[in-house]
Design a protein around this motif. Structure first.
Motif, mmCIF file in Angstrom:
data_model
loop_
_atom_site.group_PDB
_atom_site.id
_atom_site.type_symbol
_atom_site.label_atom_id
_atom_site.label_comp_id
_atom_site.label_asym_id
_atom_site.label_seq_id
_atom_site.Cartn_x
_atom_site.Cartn_y
_atom_site.Cartn_z
ATOM 1 N N ALA A 9 -20.623 -67.974 74.498
ATOM 2 C CA ALA A 9 -20.444 -66.538 74.723
ATOM 3 C C ALA A 9 -19.043 -66.098 74.316
ATOM 4 C CB ALA A 9 -20.708 -66.205 76.192
ATOM 5 N N TYR A 10 -18.039 -66.915 74.584
ATOM 6 C CA TYR A 10 -16.670 -66.565 74.198
ATOM 7 C C TYR A 10 -16.521 -66.540 72.680
ATOM 8 C CZ TYR A 10 -11.619 -66.309 74.382
ATOM 9 O OH TYR A 10 -10.313 -65.909 74.239
ATOM 10 N N ALA A 11 -17.160 -67.472 71.985
ATOM 11 C CA ALA A 11 -17.118 -67.479 70.520
ATOM 12 C C ALA A 11 -17.799 -66.239 69.952
ATOM 13 C CB ALA A 11 -17.771 -68.749 69.988
ATOM 14 N N VAL A 12 -18.913 -65.852 70.537
ATOM 15 C CA VAL A 12 -19.615 -64.649 70.073
ATOM 16 C C VAL A 12 -18.761 -63.415 70.313
ATOM 17 C CG1 VAL A 12 -21.623 -63.177 70.510
ATOM 18 C CG2 VAL A 12 -21.910 -65.643 70.302
ATOM 19 N N VAL A 13 -18.090 -63.358 71.447
ATOM 20 C CA VAL A 13 -17.220 -62.218 71.764
ATOM 21 C C VAL A 13 -16.079 -62.129 70.750
ATOM 22 C CG1 VAL A 13 -15.507 -61.444 73.449
ATOM 23 C CG2 VAL A 13 -17.788 -62.024 74.187
ATOM 24 N N LEU A 14 -15.546 -63.274 70.313
ATOM 25 C CA LEU A 14 -14.458 -63.263 69.343
ATOM 26 C C LEU A 14 -14.936 -62.910 67.939
ATOM 27 C CD1 LEU A 14 -12.305 -66.311 70.436
ATOM 28 C CD2 LEU A 14 -11.908 -63.897 70.878
ATOM 29 N N ILE A 15 -16.184 -63.175 67.630
ATOM 30 C CA ILE A 15 -16.714 -62.873 66.294
ATOM 31 C C ILE A 15 -16.984 -61.381 66.139
ATOM 32 C CG2 ILE A 15 -18.716 -63.208 64.794
ATOM 33 C CD1 ILE A 15 -18.802 -66.093 65.808
ATOM 34 N N THR A 19 -15.455 -56.217 70.320
ATOM 35 C CA THR A 19 -15.025 -56.919 71.529
ATOM 36 C C THR A 19 -13.818 -57.819 71.280
ATOM 37 O OG1 THR A 19 -16.616 -58.669 71.102
ATOM 38 C CG2 THR A 19 -17.303 -56.876 72.568
ATOM 39 N N SER A 20 -13.637 -58.276 70.048
ATOM 40 C CA SER A 20 -12.499 -59.163 69.772
ATOM 41 C C SER A 20 -11.174 -58.425 69.911
ATOM 42 C CB SER A 20 -12.613 -59.770 68.377
ATOM 43 O OG SER A 20 -12.467 -58.775 67.382
ATOM 44 N N GLN A 21 -11.171 -57.110 69.764
ATOM 45 C CA GLN A 21 -9.943 -56.339 69.934
ATOM 46 C C GLN A 21 -9.396 -56.460 71.348
ATOM 47 O OE1 GLN A 21 -10.569 -52.285 68.818
ATOM 48 N NE2 GLN A 21 -11.501 -52.826 66.859
ATOM 49 N N PHE A 22 -10.259 -56.709 72.309
ATOM 50 C CA PHE A 22 -9.836 -56.822 73.697
ATOM 51 C C PHE A 22 -9.604 -58.268 74.117
ATOM 52 C CE2 PHE A 22 -12.464 -52.986 73.386
ATOM 53 C CZ PHE A 22 -11.514 -52.046 73.743
#
Length: 57
Positions: A9-15, A19-22
């Motif tokens: 989930a963290y990898a998806v959020v960073l991709i 959401t990666s802006q936050f």
């Protein structure tokens, strides 16, 4: 299963750009929380002693 879901989930959020802006600026905080959580799994003789002189730094 939950332990595998969190890094995925963290990898998806960073991709995802929106959401990666936050989450990218929050990486130091997340790394600190992860290290604070995982230190309890190290044996006592490996952990460094708490030094009061280093606390203000």
């Amino acid at each position: 299963m939950l332990k595998l879901f969190i890094p995925i989930a963290y990898a998806v959020v960073l991709i995802i750009f929106a959401t990666s802006q936050f989450f990218v600026p929050g990486n130091p905080i997340f790394i600190y929380l992860l290290s604070f959580y995982s230190i309890r799994f190290f044996p006592l003789d490996v952990r460094p002693a708490v030094s009061v002189s280093l606390l203000p730094a």
